[in-house]
Design an enzyme around this catalytic site. Structure first.
Site, PDB file in Angstrom:
ATOM      1  N   ARG A  88       0.860  -1.186   0.000  1.00 49.53           N
ATOM      2  CA  ARG A  88       0.000   0.000   0.000  1.00 49.53           C
ATOM      3  C   ARG A  88       0.891   1.229   0.000  1.00 49.53           C
ATOM      4  NH1 ARG A  88      -2.765   2.703   5.165  1.00 49.53           N
ATOM      5  NH2 ARG A  88      -2.266   4.624   4.112  1.00 49.53           N
ATOM      6  N   HIS A 132      -2.601  10.958   1.164  1.00 47.75           N
ATOM      7  CA  HIS A 132      -2.046  10.755   2.503  1.00 47.75           C
ATOM      8  C   HIS A 132      -1.450  12.094   2.953  1.00 47.75           C
ATOM      9  CE1 HIS A 132      -0.671   7.325   5.294  1.00 47.75           C
ATOM     10  NE2 HIS A 132      -0.307   8.446   5.902  1.00 47.75           N
ATOM     11  N   GLU A 177      -7.030   8.188   6.697  1.00 46.30           N
ATOM     12  CA  GLU A 177      -7.365   8.873   7.947  1.00 46.30           C
ATOM     13  C   GLU A 177      -7.889  10.292   7.712  1.00 46.30           C
ATOM     14  OE1 GLU A 177      -3.976   8.515  10.549  1.00 46.30           O
ATOM     15  OE2 GLU A 177      -4.033   6.338  10.501  1.00 46.30           O
ATOM     16  N   ASN A 303      -7.378   1.458  10.249  1.00 46.19           N
ATOM     17  CA  ASN A 303      -6.061   1.645  10.858  1.00 46.19           C
ATOM     18  C   ASN A 303      -6.261   1.563  12.358  1.00 46.19           C
ATOM     19  OD1 ASN A 303      -5.404   2.258   8.234  1.00 46.19           O
ATOM     20  ND2 ASN A 303      -4.757   4.358   8.629  1.00 46.19           N
ATOM     21  N   TYR A 305      -4.350   1.223  16.178  1.00 48.99           N
ATOM     22  CA  TYR A 305      -3.101   1.284  16.937  1.00 48.99           C
ATOM     23  C   TYR A 305      -3.277   1.127  18.440  1.00 48.99           C
ATOM     24  CZ  TYR A 305      -0.683   2.903  12.777  1.00 48.99           C
ATOM     25  OH  TYR A 305      -0.149   2.974  11.519  1.00 48.99           O
ATOM     26  N   GLU A 362      -3.604  -0.426   8.346  1.00 44.19           N
ATOM     27  CA  GLU A 362      -2.413  -0.075   9.136  1.00 44.19           C
ATOM     28  C   GLU A 362      -2.533  -0.693  10.513  1.00 44.19           C
ATOM     29  OE1 GLU A 362      -1.426   4.074   9.675  1.00 44.19           O
ATOM     30  OE2 GLU A 362      -1.699   4.489   7.533  1.00 44.19           O
TER      31      GLU A 362
HETATM   32  O1  IFM Z   1       2.748   7.326  10.371  1.00 44.81           O
HETATM   33  C1  IFM Z   1       1.365   7.374  10.572  1.00 44.81           C
HETATM   34  C2  IFM Z   1       0.641   7.231   9.245  1.00 44.81           C
HETATM   35  O2  IFM Z   1       1.038   8.201   8.332  1.00 44.81           O
HETATM   36  C3  IFM Z   1      -0.846   7.349   9.460  1.00 44.81           C
HETATM   37  N1  IFM Z   1      -1.300   6.462  10.492  1.00 44.81           N
HETATM   38  C4  IFM Z   1      -0.586   6.442  11.745  1.00 44.81           C
HETATM   39  C5  IFM Z   1       0.890   6.274  11.493  1.00 44.81           C
HETATM   40  C6  IFM Z   1       1.655   6.261  12.830  1.00 44.81           C
HETATM   41  O3  IFM Z   1       1.423   7.439  13.515  1.00 44.81           O
END
Ligand code: IFM
Length: 455
Positions: A88, A132, A177, A303, A305, A362
């Site tokens: 990606r 992005h 995002e 995404n 985290y 992500e």
């Molecule tokens: O590096 C970023 C990415 O550009 C977008 N999502 C979160 C990642 C980590 O912060």
């Protein structure tokens, strides 16, 4: 939330996924390409922002980054050696249209042509992300995403890329995002273009939703078989306590952020609680909201985290803060490590929106990466993070979520926006002095998982 133990054995983990599941790597243009002033590329808002004193850690910028623009062949080779099934990447709008409209930069287009050809030759499926965050500065000078003319401009850009890459690229993403772009860049001011005006941020979000819909039409007009998605960042929102205040604040936070995009993408218009909160906070001043068009997503990119623990400071709208819960493991970003939040988030999305397909676009973590042996970073913390989150993804599949793929963030260490090069998310280590790439232990672990998934 109690944490669940997962098997870190990649061979065992691979068996929990369907055979046709896609394993990939993710990165983005401004974070890795460099060559910021080469071959006719125009400036983006991230060039402007990162060159403004005080905006990024150490004054870091993406001028050189990972020099991927020149080293993409080696990067594709390395990725293929690790077994990548998909990659990606994002397209730098100002590299292919330096002013964001009008003149096309053939040398910029040639770069992406070479990249996708290289990927195809290596057997790696490309996923092309159109946005992005690196908006052409010339468009920002006309109001950027707050100006409704951006919708047509974005559709033109999408159409251009579909005509040039559509013979090879089937999988597309419109935005990465969109909430981060709108809110961190236009309300919090910590991302480019660095504005701090909520009504502008709301207009930006609205035009992103409209630009997405216009881009879907533009791509499909050229590539009817295209699969088009968007990547939303979904954290696990948890109230700090069981108090009504904290519970309400967590719900309001989600409604003003995640569902602010998700509801319109799935054709429901803006969420009532989100509208109420934004209005009460004065964020809709001078704005007549009308519902954006349905997003017609072929897949939803997620995404994931971390957990965000929401503490209400009062009953007032937006009077909350997100602070790490004590005792919860943190990454170097001070992000709470809660793998089960991924399972719950995916289950919630399935229940609430029933997306046609879901892809984890992500997932990954920054760690200091100081343990080195035999020239290789021994990032056991990242291996543990990935194993637990991939295990959590397998739990979601077992619970009925139609999850089709997983992209690790990130292929290699890169420019982490306002935090510069200090935060390393890569599974491949990059020496920013000489650009040497060295797979970390996590890359070898992921390689074993992908290899086992094929057996
Ligand atoms: O590096 C970023 C990415 O550009 C977008 N999502 C979160 C990642 C980590 O912060």
């Amino acid at each position: 939330m109690t944490d669940i133990e997962y098997d870190t054995n990649p061979e065992a983990l691979a068996q929990r996924f369907p055979k046709d599941f896609t394993w990939g790597f993710a990165a983005s243009a401004y974070q890795i390409e460099g060559a910021a002033r080469e071959d006719g590329r125009g400036p983006s808002i991230w060039d402007t922002f990162s060159h403004t004193p005080g905006k990024t850690a150490n004054g870091d910028n993406g001028d050189v980054a990972c020099d991927h623009y020149h080293r993409y062949r080696d990067d594709v080779r390395l990725m293929a050696q690790l077994g990548a099934q998909a990659y990606r990447f994002s397209i730098s709008w100002p590299r292919v249209m330096p002013e964001g409209r009008g003149a096309i930069n053939q040398r910029g287009l040639d770069f992406y042509r070479r990249l996708v050809d290289e990927l195809s030759a290596a057997g790696v499926e490309p996923t092309a992300n159109l946005f992005h965050w690196d908006l052409p500065q010339a468009l920002q000078d006309r109001g950027g995403f707050a100006n409704p003319e951006i919708v047509g401009r974005f559709a033109d850009f999408a159409h251009l890329m579909a005509t040039r890459l559509g013979d090879t690229v089937t999988d597309w993403m419109t935005f990465n995002e969109p909430a981060v772009y709108a809110f961190l860049g236009h309300a919090d001011g910590i991302h480019a273009p660095g504005l701090t005006h909520w009504p502008t941020a709301i207009k930006v979000a609205d035009n992103e939703l409209r630009a997405h819909a216009a881009a879907v039409d533009a791509i499909k007009s050229e590539v009817p078989a295209a699969r088009i998605g968007v990547a939303v960042d979904i954290n696990h929102f948890a109230p700090a306590t069981d108090s009504d205040r904290d519970v309400h604040a967590a719900a309001a936070y989600r409604a003003t952020r995640d569902t602010w995009f998700l509801d319109p993408f799935f054709g429901r218009g803006y969420p009532a609680l989100g509208v109420e909160q934004h209005r009460a906070a004065g964020h809709l001043e001078g704005i007549e909201l009308s519902d954006p068009p349905h997003g017609r997503l072929d897949y939803l990119g997620v995404n994931y985290y971390r957990q965000e623990t929401v503490h209400a400071k009062s009953d007032a709208p937006f009077d909350w803060e997100v602070l790490p819960r004590s005792g919860v493991e943190l990454t170097e970003m001070e992000w709470e490590v809660v793998p089960q939040g991924l399972t719950l988030g995916l289950e919630w999305l399935q229940r609430e929106y029933a997306p046609a397909e879901v892809v984890i676009t992500e997932n990954g973590a920054a760690y200091p990466d100081t343990r080195v042996a035999g020239g290789e970073v021994q990032d056991d913390d990242r291996v543990a993070y990935l194993a637990r989150h991939i295990g959590a993804a397998a739990d979601a599949i077992a619970a009925g979520v139609n999850l089709r793929g997983y992209f690790v963030w990130s292929l290699m260490d890169n420019f982490e926006w306002s935090l510069g090069y200090g935060k390393r998310f890569g599974v491949i280590h990059v020496d920013f002095e000489d650009q040497r790439r060295t797979p970390k232990r996590s890359a070898r672990w992921y390689q074993r998982l992908i290899a086992a998934s094929r057996r």
